[in-house]
Design a protein around this motif. Sequence first.
Motif, mmCIF file in Angstrom:
data_model
loop_
_atom_site.group_PDB
_atom_site.id
_atom_site.type_symbol
_atom_site.label_atom_id
_atom_site.label_comp_id
_atom_site.label_asym_id
_atom_site.label_seq_id
_atom_site.Cartn_x
_atom_site.Cartn_y
_atom_site.Cartn_z
ATOM 1 N N MET A 44 76.842 51.927 1.721
ATOM 2 C CA MET A 44 77.298 50.592 1.337
ATOM 3 C C MET A 44 78.586 50.229 2.075
ATOM 4 O O MET A 44 78.750 49.097 2.531
ATOM 5 C CB MET A 44 77.504 50.527 -0.179
ATOM 6 C CG MET A 44 77.567 49.135 -0.726
ATOM 7 S SD MET A 44 76.089 48.124 -0.475
ATOM 8 C CE MET A 44 74.998 48.765 -1.706
ATOM 9 N N ASP A 45 79.481 51.202 2.227
ATOM 10 C CA ASP A 45 80.740 50.952 2.943
ATOM 11 C C ASP A 45 80.494 50.643 4.416
ATOM 12 O O ASP A 45 81.313 49.965 5.045
ATOM 13 C CB ASP A 45 81.677 52.154 2.839
ATOM 14 C CG ASP A 45 82.263 52.324 1.447
ATOM 15 O OD1 ASP A 45 82.191 51.368 0.646
ATOM 16 O OD2 ASP A 45 82.791 53.416 1.172
ATOM 17 N N ALA A 46 79.402 51.134 4.982
ATOM 18 C CA ALA A 46 79.105 50.905 6.397
ATOM 19 C C ALA A 46 78.611 49.485 6.665
ATOM 20 O O ALA A 46 78.610 49.037 7.810
ATOM 21 C CB ALA A 46 78.075 51.917 6.888
ATOM 22 N N LEU A 47 78.204 48.782 5.618
ATOM 23 C CA LEU A 47 77.744 47.402 5.786
ATOM 24 C C LEU A 47 78.935 46.447 5.829
ATOM 25 O O LEU A 47 79.948 46.683 5.164
ATOM 26 C CB LEU A 47 76.838 46.992 4.623
ATOM 27 C CG LEU A 47 75.462 47.612 4.574
ATOM 28 C CD1 LEU A 47 74.795 47.294 3.237
ATOM 29 C CD2 LEU A 47 74.604 47.107 5.716
ATOM 30 N N PRO A 48 78.812 45.349 6.569
ATOM 31 C CA PRO A 48 79.855 44.322 6.508
ATOM 32 C C PRO A 48 79.963 43.776 5.084
ATOM 33 O O PRO A 48 78.956 43.697 4.367
ATOM 34 C CB PRO A 48 79.356 43.229 7.456
ATOM 35 C CG PRO A 48 78.345 43.886 8.321
ATOM 36 C CD PRO A 48 77.753 45.002 7.510
ATOM 37 N N SER A 49 81.155 43.396 4.684
ATOM 38 C CA SER A 49 81.377 42.959 3.294
ATOM 39 C C SER A 49 80.487 41.780 2.904
ATOM 40 O O SER A 49 80.041 41.690 1.758
ATOM 41 C CB SER A 49 82.846 42.604 3.083
ATOM 42 O OG SER A 49 83.235 41.564 3.965
ATOM 43 N N TRP A 50 80.169 40.904 3.827
ATOM 44 C CA TRP A 50 79.370 39.725 3.496
ATOM 45 C C TRP A 50 77.884 40.033 3.332
ATOM 46 O O TRP A 50 77.115 39.172 2.910
ATOM 47 C CB TRP A 50 79.593 38.613 4.519
ATOM 48 C CG TRP A 50 79.402 39.010 5.950
ATOM 49 C CD1 TRP A 50 80.324 39.583 6.777
ATOM 50 C CD2 TRP A 50 78.217 38.865 6.719
ATOM 51 N NE1 TRP A 50 79.777 39.805 8.007
ATOM 52 C CE2 TRP A 50 78.484 39.372 8.017
ATOM 53 C CE3 TRP A 50 76.945 38.359 6.458
ATOM 54 C CZ2 TRP A 50 77.539 39.384 9.029
ATOM 55 C CZ3 TRP A 50 76.005 38.377 7.470
ATOM 56 C CH2 TRP A 50 76.305 38.878 8.743
ATOM 57 N N LEU A 51 77.468 41.267 3.614
ATOM 58 C CA LEU A 51 76.080 41.674 3.380
ATOM 59 C C LEU A 51 75.919 42.564 2.149
ATOM 60 O O LEU A 51 74.808 42.798 1.691
ATOM 61 C CB LEU A 51 75.528 42.424 4.603
ATOM 62 C CG LEU A 51 75.213 41.615 5.843
ATOM 63 C CD1 LEU A 51 74.747 42.531 6.972
ATOM 64 C CD2 LEU A 51 74.153 40.569 5.557
ATOM 65 N N ARG A 52 77.010 43.062 1.608
ATOM 66 C CA ARG A 52 76.940 44.052 0.521
ATOM 67 C C ARG A 52 76.398 43.501 -0.787
ATOM 68 O O ARG A 52 75.763 44.233 -1.546
ATOM 69 C CB ARG A 52 78.319 44.648 0.269
ATOM 70 C CG ARG A 52 78.783 45.529 1.377
ATOM 71 C CD ARG A 52 80.139 46.123 1.082
ATOM 72 N NE ARG A 52 80.681 46.710 2.301
ATOM 73 C CZ ARG A 52 81.947 46.865 2.535
ATOM 74 N NH1 ARG A 52 82.839 46.493 1.639
ATOM 75 N NH2 ARG A 52 82.351 47.394 3.675
ATOM 76 N N ASP A 53 76.647 42.233 -1.095
ATOM 77 C CA ASP A 53 76.223 41.674 -2.383
ATOM 78 C C ASP A 53 74.712 41.722 -2.567
ATOM 79 O O ASP A 53 74.220 41.866 -3.682
ATOM 80 C CB ASP A 53 76.707 40.230 -2.539
ATOM 81 C CG ASP A 53 78.203 40.149 -2.748
ATOM 82 O OD1 ASP A 53 78.809 41.167 -3.143
ATOM 83 O OD2 ASP A 53 78.767 39.068 -2.507
ATOM 84 N N GLU A 54 73.982 41.584 -1.489
ATOM 85 C CA GLU A 54 72.516 41.551 -1.544
ATOM 86 C C GLU A 54 71.919 42.791 -0.886
ATOM 87 O O GLU A 54 70.891 42.714 -0.219
ATOM 88 C CB GLU A 54 72.004 40.287 -0.847
ATOM 89 C CG GLU A 54 72.491 38.993 -1.456
ATOM 90 C CD GLU A 54 71.905 38.750 -2.830
ATOM 91 O OE1 GLU A 54 70.744 39.138 -3.072
ATOM 92 O OE2 GLU A 54 72.606 38.180 -3.670
ATOM 93 N N ALA A 55 72.565 43.951 -1.066
ATOM 94 C CA ALA A 55 72.100 45.177 -0.413
ATOM 95 C C ALA A 55 71.934 46.297 -1.427
ATOM 96 O O ALA A 55 72.560 46.286 -2.487
ATOM 97 C CB ALA A 55 73.099 45.599 0.662
ATOM 98 N N SER A 56 71.105 47.263 -1.059
ATOM 99 C CA SER A 56 70.952 48.464 -1.883
ATOM 100 C C SER A 56 70.767 49.664 -0.969
ATOM 101 O O SER A 56 70.204 49.548 0.118
ATOM 102 C CB SER A 56 69.766 48.338 -2.843
ATOM 103 O OG SER A 56 68.560 48.283 -2.121
ATOM 104 N N VAL A 57 71.274 50.805 -1.429
ATOM 105 C CA VAL A 57 71.137 52.067 -0.699
ATOM 106 C C VAL A 57 70.498 53.065 -1.648
ATOM 107 O O VAL A 57 70.977 53.260 -2.764
ATOM 108 C CB VAL A 57 72.506 52.591 -0.215
ATOM 109 C CG1 VAL A 57 72.332 53.913 0.521
ATOM 110 C CG2 VAL A 57 73.201 51.563 0.672
ATOM 111 N N ALA A 58 69.416 53.687 -1.225
ATOM 112 C CA ALA A 58 68.734 54.688 -2.041
ATOM 113 C C ALA A 58 68.605 55.975 -1.239
ATOM 114 O O ALA A 58 68.209 55.953 -0.078
ATOM 115 C CB ALA A 58 67.360 54.185 -2.454
ATOM 116 N N MET A 59 68.950 57.085 -1.881
ATOM 117 C CA MET A 59 68.848 58.399 -1.244
ATOM 118 C C MET A 59 67.673 59.160 -1.842
ATOM 119 O O MET A 59 67.444 59.123 -3.047
ATOM 120 C CB MET A 59 70.132 59.198 -1.459
ATOM 121 C CG MET A 59 71.379 58.598 -0.843
ATOM 122 S SD MET A 59 71.327 58.390 0.936
ATOM 123 C CE MET A 59 70.997 60.060 1.476
#
Length: 93
Positions: A44-59
């Motif tokens: 999540m930290d690797a994404l630009p801040s303006w893309l984080r609101d609509e993003a998900s990371v699953a391991m």
Amino acid sequence: LLLLAALMGWQLLLVTFTATAAENAARAASRANGTGGDGEDKGMDALPSWLRDEASVAMSGDKADVTVTVPIVFPGVSTDAWTVTRSAEIPSG
């Protein structure tokens, strides 16, 4: 007509950038997970801040899946179907 072409070009740029950002985030998440870190946070930290609101990371083990909603420049167009998912797996060890 020129304005429409410019908007379409900008939208294509956003789709391409979002896909690249999701791929980089998936790699960062998998790499962090493989070294004992928190893959979801690093992804999540690797994404630009303006893309984080609509993003998900699953391991899932060493595999990271990052899903990001593509920003839309055309008014009235729903963004629900415009998502990019990228995966990366960097084996630990």
